[in-house]
Write a protein that holds these residues in place. Structure first.
Motif, mmCIF file in Angstrom:
data_model
loop_
_atom_site.group_PDB
_atom_site.id
_atom_site.type_symbol
_atom_site.label_atom_id
_atom_site.label_comp_id
_atom_site.label_asym_id
_atom_site.label_seq_id
_atom_site.Cartn_x
_atom_site.Cartn_y
_atom_site.Cartn_z
ATOM 1 N N GLN A 89 0.828 -1.200 0.000
ATOM 2 C CA GLN A 89 0.000 0.000 0.000
ATOM 3 C C GLN A 89 0.866 1.255 0.000
ATOM 4 O OE1 GLN A 89 -2.627 -0.344 3.339
ATOM 5 N NE2 GLN A 89 -3.851 -1.989 2.427
ATOM 6 N N ILE A 90 1.962 1.195 0.764
ATOM 7 C CA ILE A 90 2.877 2.347 0.795
ATOM 8 C C ILE A 90 3.484 2.573 -0.585
ATOM 9 C CG2 ILE A 90 5.042 3.216 1.749
ATOM 10 C CD1 ILE A 90 4.347 1.750 4.354
ATOM 11 N N LEU A 91 3.979 1.480 -1.231
ATOM 12 C CA LEU A 91 4.594 1.596 -2.554
ATOM 13 C C LEU A 91 3.596 2.136 -3.580
ATOM 14 C CD1 LEU A 91 6.773 -1.647 -2.885
ATOM 15 C CD2 LEU A 91 7.582 0.719 -2.714
ATOM 16 N N ASP A 92 2.337 1.687 -3.451
ATOM 17 C CA ASP A 92 1.339 2.128 -4.420
ATOM 18 C C ASP A 92 0.973 3.596 -4.248
ATOM 19 O OD1 ASP A 92 1.240 -0.270 -5.696
ATOM 20 O OD2 ASP A 92 -0.485 -1.037 -4.568
ATOM 21 N N GLN A 93 1.176 4.134 -3.065
ATOM 22 C CA GLN A 93 0.811 5.520 -2.804
ATOM 23 C C GLN A 93 1.895 6.504 -3.225
ATOM 24 O OE1 GLN A 93 -2.218 6.563 -1.936
ATOM 25 N NE2 GLN A 93 -2.776 4.386 -2.107
ATOM 26 N N ILE A 94 3.167 6.041 -3.311
ATOM 27 C CA ILE A 94 4.226 6.980 -3.675
ATOM 28 C C ILE A 94 4.144 7.294 -5.164
ATOM 29 C CG2 ILE A 94 5.725 6.123 -1.841
ATOM 30 C CD1 ILE A 94 7.372 4.689 -3.914
ATOM 31 N N HIS A 95 4.649 8.453 -5.536
ATOM 32 C CA HIS A 95 4.535 8.922 -6.921
ATOM 33 C C HIS A 95 5.482 8.170 -7.859
ATOM 34 C CE1 HIS A 95 3.703 11.646 -10.222
ATOM 35 N NE2 HIS A 95 5.002 11.820 -10.392
ATOM 36 N N GLU A 96 6.642 7.740 -7.350
ATOM 37 C CA GLU A 96 7.644 7.108 -8.197
ATOM 38 C C GLU A 96 7.186 5.748 -8.700
ATOM 39 O OE1 GLU A 96 11.388 6.954 -6.082
ATOM 40 O OE2 GLU A 96 12.266 8.304 -7.546
ATOM 41 N N SER A 97 7.709 5.390 -9.867
ATOM 42 C CA SER A 97 7.487 4.058 -10.414
ATOM 43 C C SER A 97 8.543 3.126 -9.823
ATOM 44 C CB SER A 97 7.603 4.104 -11.943
ATOM 45 O OG SER A 97 7.661 2.813 -12.470
ATOM 46 N N VAL A 98 8.093 2.078 -9.158
ATOM 47 C CA VAL A 98 9.007 1.134 -8.520
ATOM 48 C C VAL A 98 8.699 -0.267 -9.034
ATOM 49 C CG1 VAL A 98 9.883 0.197 -6.343
ATOM 50 C CG2 VAL A 98 9.053 2.562 -6.453
ATOM 51 N N LEU A 99 9.737 -0.957 -9.472
ATOM 52 C CA LEU A 99 9.567 -2.338 -9.900
ATOM 53 C C LEU A 99 10.793 -3.133 -9.506
ATOM 54 C CD1 LEU A 99 11.329 -2.921 -12.830
ATOM 55 C CD2 LEU A 99 9.775 -1.095 -13.499
ATOM 56 N N THR A 100 10.618 -4.434 -9.409
ATOM 57 C CA THR A 100 11.757 -5.312 -9.120
ATOM 58 C C THR A 100 11.886 -6.326 -10.238
ATOM 59 O OG1 THR A 100 10.392 -6.848 -7.838
ATOM 60 C CG2 THR A 100 11.470 -5.051 -6.630
ATOM 61 N N MET A 101 13.100 -6.827 -10.405
ATOM 62 C CA MET A 101 13.365 -7.829 -11.444
ATOM 63 C C MET A 101 14.405 -8.809 -10.929
ATOM 64 S SD MET A 101 15.542 -5.431 -14.063
ATOM 65 C CE MET A 101 15.061 -3.825 -13.441
ATOM 66 N N ASP A 102 14.396 -9.997 -11.517
ATOM 67 C CA ASP A 102 15.403 -10.979 -11.126
ATOM 68 C C ASP A 102 16.682 -10.736 -11.905
ATOM 69 O OD1 ASP A 102 15.074 -12.023 -13.672
ATOM 70 O OD2 ASP A 102 13.866 -13.720 -13.028
ATOM 71 N N LEU A 103 17.663 -11.613 -11.701
ATOM 72 C CA LEU A 103 18.973 -11.406 -12.326
ATOM 73 C C LEU A 103 18.938 -11.552 -13.840
ATOM 74 C CD1 LEU A 103 21.291 -13.214 -9.760
ATOM 75 C CD2 LEU A 103 21.018 -10.756 -10.111
#
Length: 673
Positions: free
Chosen positions: A127-141
């Motif tokens: 919920q915190i990540l969804d509320q921030i303005h920045e685009s955040v993503l994770t990826m594997d190696l």
């Protein structure tokens, strides 16, 4: 009928497991007591949990319920005077089973509770990540997306369902596809990148990468933070354009020109190439600007800039310095005199009038040239020297088009080359060109089997001009096409004369330049043979490797059309270019020609011997004949003969001969002494 004791116990064990999993508190204790009574056939029985304290004195049969020293309670049964060993064992087994089941159930409860807590924490973080303005993503190696927040959905337009599981490369712009293991391992980097949205829109983003690690602090991927910076980049580009480009023509200005020149000079220095600056000043522009007004003058400058840009190659620099002054940078030329040819080309594009506001306007220019490294080692110095040379050109002839080098020696060389070019143009139409014929000999019997037609220029004042003086100039100016057409025409005319004189057919080899090797060549050859009534067996075309390196399929198509006429093809200077053997087998050629640069070192130079032997071997495998040029010694001939070479030409046998001398040699069936 009573149940079997074992069956009865198994049924009670199943009931116990079911009770522990389903029931809690008094209900569980009551059910466990019932099961204990049933197993021991007691009148009464109970289960006392560890937290309950029973003040009544214990009586009857008792059994503690434990597992790994953990106490859960005890069974008590009674109402009988005695119990058999079997019943005691059943109660002990029941207690052991109850302890193990209660232990497993306790662990499961704690695990479930922990999982619920973790799940709640993850949901909270999500919920915190969804509320921030920045685009955040994770990826594997390997670059596959493992999470995708609401900011990423808003930025890219893809939902989490659409993005998770796909490789990050699907977001890349076609012009920005750098992605490697090194990129993934360098977490913490901050960079500006181009990315693509779901609707196809390309935008600029600020990208920050941080490592994603497991509990043992081992890298398992990356966390990427992206922010749209398109507006800032566009503002920067506008500021950059204002600072480094001319507002009127959109050409680079003086500041950018000097920066680009300095960069290009670094490359030229490593590659040992020449660099040149052309300083161009328009003549009569001030008169036009003052007479017709600034708007007309501006339009004229824009049109001049457009013509200059079209006349130059993509890698050449052209800039507007201000007013009616332009500059051009050339940095991948092998000879400085090529700059004078470019200058003449720029002057020629000014010959056509400019139609501005219904007026036919004419301007010409004066051009000064400075050369790296003779005249300077940096952009500002070269530009200043070119300006001086331009002024010298303008003063030398105020009313005409002029070009001048900063160096007087180069000016003299330029004037000499222009004199040669002008003379060669005259020579083409005044009978000054001649053909000499260098015989080709069969190694097997020493007979003449053909000749190479070589052009010679007999100048009325200078005498015989060496081919090394005018052939390179003809190639660089494009005159080589006209020279080539003349050579083909003259060779066929001479062959007709020999045919009429009863000379047996021989192969006359005519060199074809890369500029001539176009789709029009087969038709021109066919028409020339028809006009002189010559069989195709009289003619051979020699082409160089460099001719074959552009658009292979087109070249092979032209070659096929030529060989269909019955004209043979010879690959000249073989080994000096960059022919791929995979292409060589596709070329419909008859002969490979060993270049004189390899023949010269035979037999003393092991490398030259190895190259010559290899070429001969390749030709034999492909069923081509081989001819070696530049043969001047008996030792060279002996080596070539032992290696399997078919034909030779060179001064050991004969220098190039005028037509009459060559005809005499043919009639005498001349062989080497």
């Amino acid at each position: 009928m009573p149940q079997h004791p074992v069956t009865d116990f198994l049924s009670s064990s199943a009931a116990l497991c079911d009770a522990v999993l389903r029931l809690r508190g008094p209900a569980l204790s009551e059910e466990l007591g019932r099961i204990a009574r049933e197993v021991t056939h007691s009148l009464w029985g109970r289960f006392i949990p560890r937290q309950d304290k029973d003040p009544r004195a214990a009586s009857g049969l008792q059994q503690d319920v434990m597992f790994d020293d953990q106490y859960f309670g005890r069974f008590e049964v009674g109402g009988r005077e005695s119990y058999s060993d079997t019943e005691r064992k059943h109660l002990a087994s029941l207690a052991s089973l109850a302890g193990s089941v209660m232990q497993v159930h306790s662990v499961a409860q704690r695990t479930t509770h922990a999982y619920v807590q973790v799940e709640a924490q993850l949901q909270h973080q999500s919920q915190i990540l969804d509320q921030i303005h920045e685009s955040v993503l994770t990826m594997d190696l390997n670059g596959f997306i493992t999470s995708w927040n609401k900011g990423a959905e808003r930025l890219f337009g893809y939902s989490s369902v659409e993005a998770v599981g796909r490789n990050i490369l699907f977001l890349y712009d076609e012009e920005d596809t750098t992605f490697s293991d090194d990129f993934l391992e360098q977490g913490g980097r901050l960079m500006e990148v181009r990315r693509k949205k779901k609707n196809g829109e390309v935008f600029w983003a600020s990208l920050s990468l941080s490592p994603l690690c497991d509990r043992e602090d081992r890298s398992i991927g990356l966390i990427a933070y992206l922010t749209d910076i398109t507006e800032r980049k566009m503002a920067e580009e506008r500021l950059h354009h204002l600072a480094y480009y001319d507002a009127l023509t959109s050409l680079p200005n003086r500041s950018l020109l000097t920066k680009l020149v300095d960069q290009a000079l670094t490359v030229a220095q490593r590659s040992k190439l020449h660099g040149c600056i052309l300083f161009i000043d328009l003549n009569r522009f001030k008169l036009i600007n003052d007479t017709l007004g600034r708007a007309a003058g501006d339009e004229l400058l824009r049109e001049v800039a457009r013509r200059f840009r079209l006349a130059l190659r993509d890698q050449d620099l052209v800039a507007r310095l201000g007013g009616d002054e332009f500059a051009v940078g050339l940095f991948d030329i092998s000879q400085h005199y090529e700059a004078s040819m470019v200058a003449q080309k720029l002057l020629s594009v000014l010959n056509e009038p400019f139609l501005i506001d219904g007026n036919d306007l004419r301007v010409d220019a004066s051009i000064g040239i400075s050369v790296y490294p003779q005249d300077g080692n940096d952009g500002e110095t070269l530009l200043r020297q070119a300006d001086i040379a331009m002024y010298r050109a303008k003063v030398g002839n105020p009313d005409g088009e002029r070009v001048a080098f900063y160096s007087q020696d180069m000016n003299q060389g330029m004037q000499e080359r222009m004199r040669i070019e002008s003379g060669l143009r005259q020579a083409l139409g005044s009978g000054q060109l001649q053909l000499h014929y260098q015989p080709k000999f069969s190694i097997e019997d020493g007979h003449i089997i053909g000749a190479e037609a070589l052009v010679r220029w007999k100048h009325p004042e200078r005498g015989l001009v060496p081919p090394a003086e005018f052939i390179p100039l003809a190639e660089s100016t494009g005159l080589v096409v006209q020279v080539g057409e003349w050579v083909l025409e003259a060779a066929c005319a001479q062959a007709q004369a020999w045919k009429m004189a009863g000379v047996p057919p021989i192969r006359l080899a005519v060199n074809v330049s890369a500029r001539e090797f176009t789709s029009a060549l087969p038709g021109r050859v066919q028409e020339t043979l028809r006009r002189y009534g010559l069989e195709p067996s009289w003619l051979e075309l020699e082409i160089t490797e460099s001719t074959l390196m552009n658009n292979i399929d087109r070249v092979i198509g032209i070659m096929d059309r030529i060989t269909e006429l019955g004209v043979t093809l010879s690959l000249d200077d073989f080994g000096t270019g960059y022919s791929s053997l995979s292409y060589l087998k596709r070329f419909p050629i008859d002969t490979l020609k060993i270049d004189r640069s390899f023949t010269t070192g035979i037999p003393s130079d092991a490398n030259d011997c190895a190259i010559a032997s290899t070429i001969i071997s390749i030709a034999q495998q492909l069923k081509h004949k081989v001819i070696a040029e530049g043969v001047e010694t008996v030792e060279q001939l002996a080596f070539l003969k032992s290696s399997g070479c078919d034909e030779v030409q060179g001064y050991l046998f004969s220098q190039p001969l005028p037509a009459a001398d060559f005809e005499r040699a043919l009639k005498e069936n001349w062989t080497p002494a």
